[in-house]
Motif scaffolding. Structure first.
Motif, short mmCIF file in Angstrom:
data_model
loop_
_atom_site.label_atom_id
_atom_site.label_comp_id
_atom_site.label_asym_id
_atom_site.label_seq_id
_atom_site.Cartn_x
_atom_site.Cartn_y
_atom_site.Cartn_z
N CYS A 60 89.65 64.02 64.38
CA CYS A 60 89.72 65.47 64.26
C CYS A 60 88.69 66.12 65.17
O CYS A 60 87.80 65.45 65.71
CB CYS A 60 89.51 65.92 62.82
N ASN A 61 88.79 67.42 65.32
CA ASN A 61 87.82 68.17 66.09
C ASN A 61 86.49 68.22 65.33
O ASN A 61 86.48 68.37 64.10
CB ASN A 61 88.34 69.59 66.35
N GLN A 62 85.40 68.11 66.05
CA GLN A 62 84.09 68.07 65.39
C GLN A 62 83.80 69.35 64.59
O GLN A 62 83.03 69.31 63.62
CB GLN A 62 82.99 67.84 66.42
N GLU A 63 84.41 70.47 64.95
CA GLU A 63 84.16 71.71 64.23
C GLU A 63 84.76 71.69 62.83
O GLU A 63 84.35 72.46 61.97
CB GLU A 63 84.70 72.89 65.01
N GLN A 64 85.77 70.83 62.60
CA GLN A 64 86.40 70.75 61.27
C GLN A 64 85.97 69.51 60.48
O GLN A 64 86.61 69.15 59.49
CB GLN A 64 87.92 70.74 61.42
N PRO A 96 84.88 66.04 70.62
CA PRO A 96 84.14 67.25 71.00
C PRO A 96 85.03 68.34 71.58
O PRO A 96 84.63 69.49 71.66
CB PRO A 96 83.14 66.74 72.03
N MET A 97 86.27 67.97 71.97
CA MET A 97 87.22 68.92 72.55
C MET A 97 88.61 68.30 72.44
O MET A 97 88.73 67.09 72.21
CB MET A 97 86.88 69.20 74.02
N GLY A 98 89.64 69.10 72.62
CA GLY A 98 90.99 68.58 72.59
C GLY A 98 91.33 67.83 73.86
O GLY A 98 91.04 68.30 74.96
N ARG A 99 91.94 66.64 73.73
CA ARG A 99 92.34 65.85 74.88
C ARG A 99 93.71 65.21 74.66
O ARG A 99 94.01 64.16 75.21
CB ARG A 99 91.31 64.77 75.20
N ASN A 100 94.56 65.81 73.83
CA ASN A 100 95.91 65.33 73.57
C ASN A 100 95.89 63.97 72.88
O ASN A 100 94.84 63.47 72.49
CB ASN A 100 96.75 65.32 74.85
#
Length: 490
Positions: A60-64, A96-100
């Motif tokens: 998952c994204n680190q922010e969530q 740390p970011m979206g990369r598909n």
């Protein structure tokens, strides 16, 4: 056979705006009504109950990260079949970011290889709805046997209408018997992966009875993933190896390094491997699947009343048919409309024909160009300790309704530009202000001047609710200097 789930929860779900936002995407919400009121992420884990599971990974994204961990913990406690799948019982891998999907799948395979695991890995998205979960699990068992033989297996959904919003799989010849059961039902070789077609082509696919919807669910052994990546996307594999080599532990999370992960190509597993491999096999399944990709799909997935309406929340509908109506905070009243989607959140309202659900992405583009905060955040914001709802604001003031989860605590902090006044509405708050401890109950209050060190804790087994009134020259969320934090955010 042991199966290693890899659940990908990094999507944004922009076509479901205003329900789905970058900071609170659809997989963390209850969008499909179910008996346990489980979020889509929780349903993804719950439907694996009864399978022989090995190492599980949630990406998952680190922010969530805290939201994801809390939801998995709850499903582990509340769903008997998932008793072993708590946040402590799986690896939560932070992007740390979206990369598909291709980097996520390859990294998951590399991490399993590090652990000496080569049982099939089951790759799932956290935002799919499945009505026939028993049929889904039966297909997984079949796919795992094929994957164990070295195939790269995908689940293909039996189409029931000419959908232009899904990719398709052209089926080839049957794969022979596998494993110890030569009479087992066969999979089919994949002749081709086809992009989303126009309506005429989709109609032809449906009539041919030789095409399946591409579900985006896969199963393969980690070693096979790595072999195929070496053959068809070796540069990406090298980037993923560097990322895994530099990954670190952060509390209960596996944090991928930003510098290395940013070098990974932004590419799907379909483009990177599936469209090139000679080992692709599809297992057909008819399990009431939907990717819940837009409001029309959400309408089709939920139960409808006698007039064909899906009504969620506080709604009043008269002489209206075939509508999707969702309210989150106030009454929505409909009179004499048909085929509409009406979605209300605390900070936005969307009205659109269901037939144009795919076009909502055009609105999302406009929101992005205007830099609107409604694209990213809902009014209610989730934190590792609970949540807050900004109920009112104006020049030099802001009012929040704060919920602190049982046993949770906010960081020890201070503010440079604002003062705060807390009023307890329900529960018991333990408050520290400038070296003095206070225990506050309902109707009690405390004042925190700007620049003063303070913290707030809920040491009870019930939620704590309070109202916070901020006043000052600057009220941004970045006016927080954390001195100590149990969640590692200092």
């Amino acid at each position: 056979m042991i199966i290693n789930p890899v659940v990908m929860a990094g999507g944004v779900g922009s076509r479901l705006w205003p329900l789905s936002r970058a900071a609170f995407p659809k997989q963390y919400q209850v969008l499909v009504e179910n008996e346990g009121s489980l979020t889509m992420l929780q349903q993804t884990f719950a439907r694996l109950g009864g399978l022989s599971l090995g190492t599980s990974q949630l990406i998952c994204n680190q922010e969530q990260r805290f939201l994801a961990a809390e939801q998995v913990r709850r499903v582990g406690e509340e769903v008997p079949a998932c008793a072993g799948m708590t946040a402590a019982g799986l690896d939560i891998v932070l992007e740390p970011m979206g990369r598909n999907t291709a980097p996520a799948v390859i990294i998951a395979a590399l991490r399993l290889q590090q652990q000496g695991v080569d049982h099939p890995m089951l790759v799932l998205s956290a935002d799919h709805a499945i009505a026939d979960e028993a049929g889904f699990r039966a297909a997984i068992v079949k796919a795992s046997a094929l994957a164990n033989e070295g195939y790269v297996v995908t689940l293909g959904i039996q189409p029931n209408f000419a959908c232009t919003g899904y990719g398709y799989i052209e089926c080839g010849e049957a794969v022979g018997g596998y494993g110890d059961d030569s009479a087992a039902e066969q999979g089919l070789m994949v002749n081709d992966f086809v992009e989303k077609p126009d309506e005429a082509t989709a109609t032809a696919y449906l009539a041919s009875n030789n095409y399946l919807w591409n579900s985006g669910m896969f199963m393969m052994r980690p070693s096979v993933v790595i072999e195929e990546a070496q053959a068809y996307c070796s540069a990406l594999l090298a980037q993923c190896r560097a990322t895994v080599a530099s990954a670190t532990l952060d509390l209960d999370f596996v944090r991928l390094p930003e510098a290395q992960f940013a070098q990974c190509d932004n590419i799907s597993i379909d483009y990177a491997i599936m469209e090139h491999t000679q080992k692709a096999v599809v297992v057909p399944v008819n399990c009431g699947w939907s990717d819940v990709g837009d409001l029309n799909a959400l309408y089709e997935t939920n139960a409808r009343d006698e007039q064909g309406n899906v009504c969620q929340g506080d709604t009043l509908v008269n002489q209206s048919r075939n509508c999707f109506v969702k309210s989150t905070s106030r009454l929505i009243a409909l009179q004499g409309v048909e085929g509409m989607a009406i979605v209300e959140t605390k900070d936005a309202v969307l009205v659109a024909p269901l037939a144009q659900a795919q076009d909502i992405k055009q609105l999302v583009t406009q929101l992005k160009l205007q830099g609107r905060d409604e694209l990213v955040h809902q009014r209610e914001v989730y934190r590792p300790w609970g949540s807050y709802d900004s109920v009112d604001s104006g020049p030099n003031y802001q009012v929040k309704r704060i919920t602190v989860n049982p046993g949770a605590r906010l960081s020890v902090q201070k503010h440079k530009y604002r003062a705060e006044h807390w009023v307890v509405v329900e529960g018991v708050a333990k408050v520290h202000v400038d070296g003095v401890d206070h225990v506050l109950q309902a109707n009690d209050s405390v004042y925190i001047p700007k620049g003063v060190v303070h913290c707030l804790a809920n040491e009870t087994k019930l939620p704590l609710h309070l109202v916070e009134v901020q006043s000052g020259s600057y009220l941004g969320e970045d006016d927080i200097e954390r001195l100590d934090d149990v969640y590692g955010r200092c």
